[in-house]
Design a protein around this motif. Structure first.
Motif, PDB file in Angstrom:
ATOM      1  N   GLN A  55      57.007  -1.081   3.720  1.00  7.02           N
ATOM      2  CA  GLN A  55      55.623  -1.183   4.171  1.00  7.02           C
ATOM      3  C   GLN A  55      55.257  -0.016   5.077  1.00  7.02           C
ATOM      4  OE1 GLN A  55      53.507  -3.474   3.046  1.00  7.02           O
ATOM      5  NE2 GLN A  55      55.132  -4.389   1.813  1.00  7.02           N
ATOM      6  N   LEU A 309      59.902   4.275  -4.375  1.00  4.23           N
ATOM      7  CA  LEU A 309      59.330   3.377  -5.372  1.00  4.23           C
ATOM      8  C   LEU A 309      59.963   3.522  -6.752  1.00  4.23           C
ATOM      9  CD1 LEU A 309      55.568   3.850  -4.416  1.00  4.23           C
ATOM     10  CD2 LEU A 309      56.999   1.885  -3.864  1.00  4.23           C
ATOM     11  N   PHE A 366      49.471   5.636  -7.459  1.00  2.00           N
ATOM     12  CA  PHE A 366      50.223   4.500  -6.926  1.00  2.00           C
ATOM     13  C   PHE A 366      49.285   3.394  -6.452  1.00  2.00           C
ATOM     14  CE2 PHE A 366      52.954   8.246  -5.423  1.00  2.00           C
ATOM     15  CZ  PHE A 366      53.470   8.423  -6.690  1.00  2.00           C
ATOM     16  N   GLU A 370      49.220  -0.419  -7.991  1.00  2.10           N
ATOM     17  CA  GLU A 370      49.367  -1.641  -7.195  1.00  2.10           C
ATOM     18  C   GLU A 370      48.147  -2.545  -7.337  1.00  2.10           C
ATOM     19  OE1 GLU A 370      51.949  -2.784  -5.581  1.00  2.10           O
ATOM     20  OE2 GLU A 370      53.136  -1.059  -6.217  1.00  2.10           O
ATOM     21  N   GLY A 374      48.160  -6.279  -8.891  1.00  2.00           N
ATOM     22  CA  GLY A 374      47.668  -7.368  -8.057  1.00  2.00           C
ATOM     23  C   GLY A 374      46.549  -8.157  -8.715  1.00  2.00           C
ATOM     24  N   GLU A 380      53.817  -5.124 -14.832  1.00  3.24           N
ATOM     25  CA  GLU A 380      54.724  -4.398 -13.944  1.00  3.24           C
ATOM     26  C   GLU A 380      55.402  -3.239 -14.670  1.00  3.24           C
ATOM     27  OE1 GLU A 380      57.465  -6.864 -11.920  1.00  3.24           O
ATOM     28  OE2 GLU A 380      55.922  -8.069 -10.912  1.00  3.24           O
ATOM     29  N   ARG A 383      53.365  -0.207 -14.033  1.00  3.06           N
ATOM     30  CA  ARG A 383      53.581   0.397 -12.717  1.00  3.06           C
ATOM     31  C   ARG A 383      54.862   1.219 -12.701  1.00  3.06           C
ATOM     32  NH1 ARG A 383      54.465  -3.720  -7.947  1.00  3.06           N
ATOM     33  NH2 ARG A 383      56.293  -4.131  -9.272  1.00  3.06           N
TER      34      ARG A 383
END
Length: 683
Positions: A55, A309, A366, A370, A374, A380, A383
């Motif tokens: 985070q 990531l 990115f 996300e 979401g 996924e 991503r």
């Protein structure tokens, strides 16, 4: 004191590993950026061992993006942005549309929904701010025309992403996703929708977004243009370097954060406009210098966060989709950008530079990935493909620049021959060939001004513009001068030196890479080598093996040291004169091979003392009995480091009357420039 310190551990792990692996990559002749990305992979969740806070790392990296865009704004005025709008706006829109279409097609082939394919395509269409600017800065192209086009192209992409980040939730809500009700999840759109008692829909959300962006731009041009420079000037007048540095950071981060919260624009775009407004101030150069260290440090954290990531196993699990994603980014986007730039009658070199600059994806990709996951639009797997494509394209980007340079002659030979030619009046070739300066106004054959009726047509103006741009791409020829002086840097000091050399009739040439000084040099007719003087090939074009002296007039001692070191390797007997701001810099430059180093602050002190009749005994260089002064000490002035001369202690005024006329003195008070010592290899 608590032992759980995720912020400190993330910073330490990121900086230490990035430094070690970046140095290793540099040792292996690879870009340090590769080492930064590998450092991120090592501290990420997909590799064993320590895992950094996932985070905190992206938030710290965002600071680097803010400071980087702030620095770009300091060197990219509104006039520059408007000057490239004719190609940047349509070019970015068409290129993004083409890349989005390719990404959508790949998504359909993988069995995704239309919404997932569109989000995937949009993520592949926008280039990374950090990667593009770092690539341009390393090649000294930010202030060139192609650099301005690339940065303007990037700003248009950022504006388009601002709209996308607002519209995607709205599309998701209409499609039955998790958009969040009226207004597609945008708080202001939701508030307006509830106040009106109706759903705004796509058109309403788009209109509201455009209003917010227009309001931010208007606020910055009307209020920010007055407030930001005034605040910084007031801080500068306090004389506190710490307050000035803090003020620069507060303006960059504060405006970016305020723009994101109040107007809904991106942090990067807000910081860019803050820098662009401040660029009109006289303090812009100092502001750029103060923000540079933090900007570079946090930009490193951006690449580390990207590496965190990345899941390396996707290369083995889905090699086909990874290759297809990489091909869309590197080949599809580059080909589209190249054809668009060529269609606007720009040179092959400009088209190749922009193509290579855009052949990667980054931070906005990115964010879109996300957001899509979401909202349950993007699977996924999409991503992971975006992250894999980003990492591979960022690593490949330096290689892309090398490839386009090798392709440039081949493409120029074919595209120039096959392209339609503009009708331009050609000179009479029956006589001897003349060296015509095409930057000067046309004259009649008898030497007088051209007839008034010969107004330049649109085609002629376009041809002249194309010729000027082509001048930038033309390969530079080595100078034919011999026994000349090479002047590196044409800023405030270099320009004064150049003017005196020209007035004295001394043959010289200038090595410069900034656009404004280059334009001034071309206008004056001075021979100029365009490029970074620290590169040995650029100095070789300046004929250092035949030059009599080298004058390094750039203020940065680190870059000056690189120039001195390269020059000494090319010509061991060359006399080198450099400048410095502190005694430590003098020692550094002399160790690298400078014959003489002049410290500006000491010369100012000498001039002041000469006006007082006291300057004759001031030593011209460091003496053994003088203690070393700390370079650039905070709050201090290097000029104040000059001790009393000749060991004399302060005492009464000299017996020579202060009012005595200077002409009566046996020697002139204002000492002329001393000739340099004969060429000799430094000990």
């Amino acid at each position: 004191m608590p032992h759980e310190t995720p912020l400190i551990s993330t910073l330490v792990a990121g900086f230490v590993l990035a430094f070690v692996l970046g140095a290793l990559a540099n040792r292996l002749k690879l870009p340090p950026l590769v080492g930064y990305l590998v450092a991120g992979v090592l501290v990420g969740p997909h590799t064993p061992g320590y895992v950094a806070d996932q985070q905190l790392a992206p938030e710290l990296a965002e600071i680097g993006v803010i400071l980087l865009m702030f620095g770009v704004g300091l060197h990219f005025s509104l006039k520059d942005l408007l000057s490239v709008r004719g190609i940047a706006v349509p070019g970015a829109v068409v290129q993004m549309g083409f890349a989005t279409l390719l990404g959508w097609g790949l998504g359909m082939a993988l069995g995704w929904s239309h919404g997932g394919g569109l989000v995937f395509g949009l993520a592949l269409s926008v280039a990374s701010t950090v990667v593009l600017l770092k690539a341009l800065q390393e090649r000294r192209l930010v202030e060139s025309e192609r650099g301005k086009i690339a940065v303007g192209w990037l700003i248009v992409e950022d504006l388009a992403m601002v709209l996308a980040l607002v519209l995607i939730p709205a599309v998701a809500s209409i499609a039955g996703g998790d958009g969040g009700g009226h207004g597609g999840g945008d708080p202001l759109a939701t508030l307006v929708s509830r106040a009106l008692g109706m759903d705004l829909g796509l058109v309403g959300v788009l209109a509201l977004t455009l209003v917010k962006v227009a309001a931010f731009v208007a606020f910055m041009l009307i209020v920010g243009r007055r407030v930001i420079p005034a605040v910084l000037h007031r801080i500068a007048h306090t004389g506190s370097r710490e307050l000035f540095r803090l003020g620069v950071l507060a303006i960059a981060l504060g405006v970016a954060f305020g723009a994101a919260k109040l107007f809904g624009v991106s942090l990067a775009l807000g910081a860019f406009f803050a820098g662009m407004i401040l660029s009109e101030s006289e303090l812009s150069h100092r502001a750029a210098q103060e923000s540079l260290p933090l900007r570079d440090a946090f930009a490193v954290l951006f690449f580390v966060s990207v590496g965190m990531l990345f899941d390396p196993t996707i290369l083995l699990r889905d090699p086909g989709p990874v290759v297809a994603t990489f091909a869309i980014i590197v080949i599809g986007k580059s080909l589209a950008a190249f054809l668009i730039v060529i269609a606007f009658n720009r040179t092959v070199g400009t088209a190749l530079t922009i193509s290579a600059s855009l052949a990667q994806i980054g931070e906005f990709s990115f964010i879109l990935a996300e957001l899509g996951v979401g909202l349950k639009l993007l699977p996924e797997e999409g991503r992971d493909l975006i992250l894999a494509g980003a990492l591979l394209s960022i690593v490949f980007n330096p290689i892309m620049f090398v490839l386009v340079e090798r392709l440039k002659p081949w493409l120029e030979a074919r595209i120039v021959r096959g392209s339609p030619k503009v009708a331009v009046a050609q000179p009479d070739t029956s006589g001897p060939e003349l060296d015509v300066d095409r930057t000067k106004p046309l004259v009649s054959p008898d030497g007088g001004p051209a007839p008034a009726a010969a107004e330049p047509s649109v085609a002629t103006v376009e041809a002249e513009r194309a010729a000027a741009v082509a001048d930038e791409d033309a390969p530079q020829q080595a100078t034919a001068l011999s026994g000349h002086i090479v002047l590196v840097g044409y800023g405030r000091v270099g320009a004064l030196v150049g003017e005196q050399l020209k007035a004295a009739g001394v043959p010289f040439l200038v090595v410069e890479d900034a656009e404004k000084p280059i334009a001034a040099l071309k206008e004056s007719g001075a021979e100029t080598i365009v490029g970074n003087a620290a590169a040995s090939d650029v100095l070789a074009l300046a004929g250092l093996d035949r030059a009599s002296r080298l004058v390094v007039a750039i203020p940065n001692a680190f870059e000056a040291g690189q120039v001195v070191e390269q020059a000494r390797k090319l010509n061991p007997n060359l006399v080198i004169l450099a400048r410095a701001h502190a005694y430590a810099e003098i020692e550094h430059l002399e160790k690298l091979g400078a014959n003489e180093v002049i410290m500006g602050e000491r010369e100012i002190a000498r001039g002041m003392l000469e006006r007082l009749g006291l300057g004759r005994g001031l030593p011209s260089g460091p003496t053994p009995d003088r203690p070393a002064a700390p370079p650039d000490s905070p709050g201090g002035d290097p000029a104040s480091e000059v001790p009393p001369t000749g060991g004399a202690s302060p005492g009464p005024a000299p017996t020579t009357p202060a009012a005595a006329p200077r002409a009566a003195e046996p020697e002139p008070a204002a000492e002329p420039l001393r000739p340099l010592p004969p060429a000799a290899t430094p000990a």
